[in-house]
Design a protein around this motif. Structure first.
Motif, mmCIF file in Angstrom:
data_model
loop_
_atom_site.group_PDB
_atom_site.id
_atom_site.type_symbol
_atom_site.label_atom_id
_atom_site.label_comp_id
_atom_site.label_asym_id
_atom_site.label_seq_id
_atom_site.Cartn_x
_atom_site.Cartn_y
_atom_site.Cartn_z
ATOM 1 N N VAL A 171 -12.352 -49.902 -18.897
ATOM 2 C CA VAL A 171 -12.502 -50.334 -20.286
ATOM 3 C C VAL A 171 -12.220 -51.832 -20.344
ATOM 4 O O VAL A 171 -11.172 -52.287 -19.882
ATOM 5 N N LYS A 197 -20.782 -47.006 -21.455
ATOM 6 C CA LYS A 197 -20.269 -46.349 -22.661
ATOM 7 C C LYS A 197 -20.008 -47.405 -23.721
ATOM 8 O O LYS A 197 -19.174 -48.291 -23.534
ATOM 9 N N LEU A 231 -18.540 -48.628 -27.127
ATOM 10 C CA LEU A 231 -17.421 -48.250 -27.983
ATOM 11 C C LEU A 231 -17.552 -48.851 -29.375
ATOM 12 O O LEU A 231 -18.137 -49.916 -29.551
ATOM 13 N N ILE A 289 -10.455 -42.456 -26.429
ATOM 14 C CA ILE A 289 -10.686 -42.352 -24.989
ATOM 15 C C ILE A 289 -9.636 -41.410 -24.420
ATOM 16 O O ILE A 289 -8.431 -41.674 -24.503
ATOM 17 N N THR A 336 -7.598 -39.628 -21.499
ATOM 18 C CA THR A 336 -7.198 -39.891 -20.117
ATOM 19 C C THR A 336 -6.666 -38.621 -19.434
ATOM 20 O O THR A 336 -6.234 -38.672 -18.294
#
Length: 327
Positions: free
Chosen positions: A58, A115, A117, A123, A125
């Protein structure tokens, strides 16, 4: 505070800090500068996560010190990359403005955002959920990430422990200062016990740091020249870092070729670029941002210069090709 599987790596320039979420679905937040990929891998392995185990990368935003490791990890291990949709469209379209790489003269190897956002996305995890907060200011596509269970904020370059993110009024717009203030106001409403930013140490008192950042931005509303000085000194310092200094005789020609230098000289400081060179050099020395060593101007901040071989690639998004994204 209970033991966390959120691991923070404070890194030297030219890399930004990095955060690893060590969970069932391991996530790496930001990947450093492109010349530091071996260190990036080593830091992950020492924390107990190998690159092939990564579920997702990310990016808080698309500057070179935050996305430079994307190419290596995506191409060699097939790691998916997530970023704000505004960044993603520029990246995936190989837009010359992507990463501000041309304007800043900073190399970025090609990658693709898998992806896209948006604000309030989540998200997963494994055992945790990170909330995506769109916090524009430093860049239009800048995001922060919030983990409510441990009250942890990952703030990118919106604010730091003792500084704030520089503002690029020429690429992000003159309203970037108002956007920054609004983003800080939004974060100030959260319960934050610990914050990690893109540069500098972890932030033990995040709300105090947010207040200090907001106060500084508010003062700048009436003193726009301070916005420009803050930005140009950080851009030039980063240049000196990645180039391992500039020889005195090459500085003039180099600066006059740079988009950032031309824009700041002409429009922020109302000088012809040729006239502004010495003004900038004097301020770099006066402020302690740089110093002379054997007729070379060197950045003073703690850093590790990239290898010349890596820098010689000089890759920009305008050079990216579709085949670059094949793994």
């Amino acid at each position: 505070m209970k033991t966390s599987n959120i691991i923070f790596f404070e890194r030297k320039f030219p890399s930004a800090n990095m955060i690893l979420i060590k969970d069932q679905l391991p996530i790496l937040i930001d990947t450093g500068f492109g010349s530091d990929t071996k260190e990036t891998e080593q830091l992950m392995k020492e924390a107990g996560v190998s690159p092939e185990e990564l579920h997702l990368i990310v990016n808080t935003h698309y500057h070179s010190d935050h996305v430079g490791g994307n190419f290596h990890l995506q191409k060699n291990y097939g790691v998916k990359i997530a970023a704000h949709k505004w960044d993603a469209d520029l990246i995936n379209g190989c837009d010359p403005e992507a990463c501000c790489a041309d304007w800043l003269d900073q190399p970025v190897e090609p990658y693709r955002v898998d992806k896209k956002l948006k604000d309030n996305d989540e998200i997963n995890t494994g055992s945790k959920t990170l909330k995506v907060l769109h916090t524009p200011g430093h860049t239009l596509g800048h995001i922060s990430l919030y983990e409510p269970e441990e009250e942890i904020l990952i703030s990118g370059d919106l604010f730091h422990k003792n500084d704030i993110g520089w503002l690029n009024i020429f690429r992000e717009g003159v309203a970037s200062i108002q956007r920054s203030i609004e983003s800080l106001d939004r974060l100030s409403m959260l319960r934050i016990g610990q914050a990690y930013s893109g540069h500098g140490p972890q932030i033990e008192n995040p709300l105090a740091a947010i207040d200090a950042a907001r106060n500084r931005y508010e003062k700048w509303l009436t003193m726009p020249e301070k916005i420009s000085w803050h930005a140009i000194k950080r851009i030039f310092s980063f240049t000196l870092i990645i180039k391992n200094g500039l020889a005195k005789e090459e500085i003039d020609n180099y600066l006059l070729k740079c988009g950032w230098f031309q824009d700041f000289a002409r429009y922020s400081f109302k000088h012809q670029p040729e006239e502004f060179i010495q003004i900038l050099l004097d301020e770099m020395i006066r402020s302690g941002a740089a110093s002379w060593h054997n007729n070379h101007l060197i950045a003073v901040t703690l850093h590790q210069a990239p290898q010349k071989k890596w820098m010689s690639k000089n890759i920009k998004p305008r050079d990216w090709k579709p085949q670059d994204f094949l793994t």
